[in-house]
Design an enzyme around this catalytic site. Structure first.
Site, PDB file in Angstrom:
ATOM      1  N   GLY A   8       0.847  -1.182   0.000  1.00 20.46           N
ATOM      2  CA  GLY A   8       0.000   0.000   0.000  1.00 20.46           C
ATOM      3  C   GLY A   8       0.884   1.235   0.000  1.00 20.46           C
ATOM      4  O   GLY A   8       1.648   1.449   0.945  1.00 20.46           O
ATOM      5  N   SER A  10       1.188   5.380  -0.257  1.00 19.33           N
ATOM      6  CA  SER A  10       0.474   6.650  -0.124  1.00 19.33           C
ATOM      7  C   SER A  10       1.277   7.823  -0.664  1.00 19.33           C
ATOM      8  O   SER A  10       0.757   8.926  -0.795  1.00 19.33           O
ATOM      9  CB  SER A  10       0.178   6.907   1.358  1.00 19.33           C
ATOM     10  OG  SER A  10       1.400   7.056   2.071  1.00 19.33           O
ATOM     11  N   GLY A  11       2.559   7.584  -0.954  1.00 19.80           N
ATOM     12  CA  GLY A  11       3.440   8.671  -1.346  1.00 19.80           C
ATOM     13  C   GLY A  11       4.216   9.240  -0.174  1.00 19.80           C
ATOM     14  O   GLY A  11       5.017  10.161  -0.336  1.00 19.80           O
ATOM     15  N   VAL A  13       6.826   8.764   3.352  1.00 21.93           N
ATOM     16  CA  VAL A  13       8.137   8.152   3.561  1.00 21.93           C
ATOM     17  C   VAL A  13       8.013   6.721   4.042  1.00 21.93           C
ATOM     18  O   VAL A  13       8.799   5.847   3.640  1.00 21.93           O
ATOM     19  CB  VAL A  13       8.988   9.003   4.535  1.00 21.93           C
ATOM     20  CG1 VAL A  13       8.377   9.047   5.935  1.00 21.93           C
ATOM     21  CG2 VAL A  13      10.423   8.485   4.594  1.00 21.93           C
ATOM     22  N   ASP A  14       7.048   6.413   4.901  1.00 25.00           N
ATOM     23  CA  ASP A  14       6.952   5.068   5.475  1.00 25.00           C
ATOM     24  C   ASP A  14       6.635   4.014   4.423  1.00 25.00           C
ATOM     25  O   ASP A  14       7.294   2.969   4.361  1.00 25.00           O
ATOM     26  CB  ASP A  14       5.898   5.038   6.583  1.00 25.00           C
ATOM     27  CG  ASP A  14       6.303   5.844   7.809  1.00 25.00           C
ATOM     28  OD1 ASP A  14       7.518   5.957   8.062  1.00 25.00           O
ATOM     29  OD2 ASP A  14       5.413   6.364   8.503  1.00 25.00           O
ATOM     30  N   MET A  34      -4.709   3.589  -3.006  1.00 22.73           N
ATOM     31  CA  MET A  34      -6.149   3.450  -2.822  1.00 22.73           C
ATOM     32  C   MET A  34      -6.793   4.822  -2.649  1.00 22.73           C
ATOM     33  O   MET A  34      -6.433   5.572  -1.745  1.00 22.73           O
ATOM     34  CB  MET A  34      -6.433   2.586  -1.584  1.00 22.73           C
ATOM     35  CG  MET A  34      -6.023   1.142  -1.750  1.00 22.73           C
ATOM     36  SD  MET A  34      -6.153   0.178  -0.206  1.00 22.73           S
ATOM     37  CE  MET A  34      -4.594   0.623   0.580  1.00 22.73           C
ATOM     38  N   CYS A  94     -11.429   1.542   8.801  1.00 24.83           N
ATOM     39  CA  CYS A  94     -10.772   1.605   7.498  1.00 24.83           C
ATOM     40  C   CYS A  94      -9.756   0.478   7.356  1.00 24.83           C
ATOM     41  O   CYS A  94      -9.666  -0.161   6.300  1.00 24.83           O
ATOM     42  CB  CYS A  94     -10.088   2.967   7.330  1.00 24.83           C
ATOM     43  SG  CYS A  94      -9.332   3.200   5.701  1.00 24.83           S
ATOM     44  N   GLY A 118       3.176   0.480   5.456  1.00 25.54           N
ATOM     45  CA  GLY A 118       4.169   1.182   6.264  1.00 25.54           C
ATOM     46  C   GLY A 118       3.750   1.363   7.706  1.00 25.54           C
ATOM     47  O   GLY A 118       4.270   2.249   8.399  1.00 25.54           O
ATOM     48  N   CYS A 188      -7.491  10.953   8.090  1.00 23.80           N
ATOM     49  CA  CYS A 188      -7.077  11.510   6.798  1.00 23.80           C
ATOM     50  C   CYS A 188      -8.077  12.489   6.198  1.00 23.80           C
ATOM     51  O   CYS A 188      -7.688  13.400   5.467  1.00 23.80           O
ATOM     52  CB  CYS A 188      -6.779  10.386   5.809  1.00 23.80           C
ATOM     53  SG  CYS A 188      -8.185   9.285   5.472  1.00 23.80           S
TER      54      CYS A 188
END
Length: 341
Positions: A8, A10-11, A13-14, A34, A94, A118, A188
């Protein structure tokens, strides 16, 4: 043949470092972005970051739109829980339905053996365990994940410190910008306050009565959805010399009940909608009743699909709707949702 893992992405760092570490370990890595909530402009920014991260690591990035499912499984329950005078935990919902639900389904369509994120957490395929970095541990939010998928989960950051991840990213040419990106917020889809989000769907600013524990009207509040258990500001109490706290919320009558700090003490809770990784029906353990609080000793009895929890030391400010998560040391035993206390 290397094992395939879907990460997964998200863009951030983790997730970027997660993909990089797994690739270095010899996995065949593909990424997944996602689309969850539908905040205007959010996905244009974050999908571009995820694509940049995937390109840097050298992996294929898939994109799926889950906004309709997110709305039904996460966002609407978030609104409805506040409307009932309870305090929701959308991240746990979620994780169960989307990040470790829909993502698993998608992994099956591309033949991925494993799923990785992450998150700062560990697993041995049977149980979750707290991350080594206790300042970033996210096990509380993953208690509701289905037990049967644990053998397929990988968490490369579970044994690492957040500071190490940032230092690693900062030391790699091309990854420096990921190390300095602003961290995502806890929820989020909440950019400012949760009441700003709720205002679009329910009447939040509806003035109502403040009552004491005997039912006497002692003041006024600006709308019960502005308050959570334990809050001590934002309402009036006539003639009060000592601090007063919200001890319960009467959503039906748009009232908040206030009392002294000692009135917030809780010694028993009942949990519904359980998700347990242990088969025991009677056990002694510890429980966290809110994120960022310490686990307290308790005794648990499972009856009729509910958990009856007797706390061995009082906990203050327990809120219905929140998650209660059981721990045996650093091992997560599962948990449930606070129904009443």
């Amino acid at each position: 043949m290397p094992k395939k893992v879907l990460v997964g992405m998200s863009g951030g760092v983790d997730s970027t470092v997660t993909a990089m570490l797994l690739k270095e370990d010899g996995y065949e890595v593909e990424g997944l972005y996602m689309k969850l909530h539908s905040s205007p402009g959010y996905h244009e920014i974050h999908e571009a970051r995820a694509k940049k991260a995937a390109d840097f690591v050298g992996v294929k990035l898939h994109v799926i739109d889950l906004q309709t499912i997110f709305d039904a499984k996460v966002f609407q329950p978030f609104v409805e829980t506040y409307a009932k005078g309870k305090t929701p935990n959308p991240c746990a919902l979620c994780n169960r339905s989307l990040k470790f639900g829909e993502m698993v389904k998608y992994a099956d369509t591309i033949g991925a053996d494993f799923i990785a994120t992450g998150h700062y957490i560990k697993t041995d395929g049977e149980y979750f365990y707290e991350a080594d970095d206790d300042t970033k541990d996210q096990s509380y939010f993953l208690f509701y994940v289905h037990k049967e998928i644990l053998p397929r989960l990988l968490f490369p950051l579970g044994e690492r410190k957040k500071s190490e991840i940032k230092e690693l990213a900062a030391s790699i040419h091309g990854l420096e910008t990921f190390a300095t990106q602003r961290e995502s917020t806890e929820i989020c889809f909440v950019e400012t306050t949760y009441t700003d989000v709720l205002k679009e769907f329910v009447e939040v600013d509806k003035v109502g009565e403040v009552v004491d524990r005997d039912g006497n009207i002692v003041g006024e509040h600006k709308g019960y959805m502005h308050y959570t258990i334990g809050k001590r500001r934002g309402f009036s109490v006539r003639g009060a010399h000592d601090p007063h706290y919200v001890v319960s919320i009467d959503a039906l009558n748009n009232r908040i009940v206030v009392g002294k700090k000692e009135d917030l003490a809780c010694d028993n809770v009942v949990l519904e909608n359980l998700n347990l990784y242990t088969d025991a029906s009677s056990f002694d353990t510890t429980v966290k009743l809110r994120y960022r609080t310490k686990a307290v000793p308790c005794h648990v009895e499972i009856r009729d699909e509910k958990a009856y929890v007797t706390l061995k030391e009082s906990v203050f400010g327990v809120a219905a709707g929140q998650a209660a998560v059981f721990y045996d040391g650093n091992k997560l035993l599962g948990g449930g949702w606070i129904e009443e206390n």
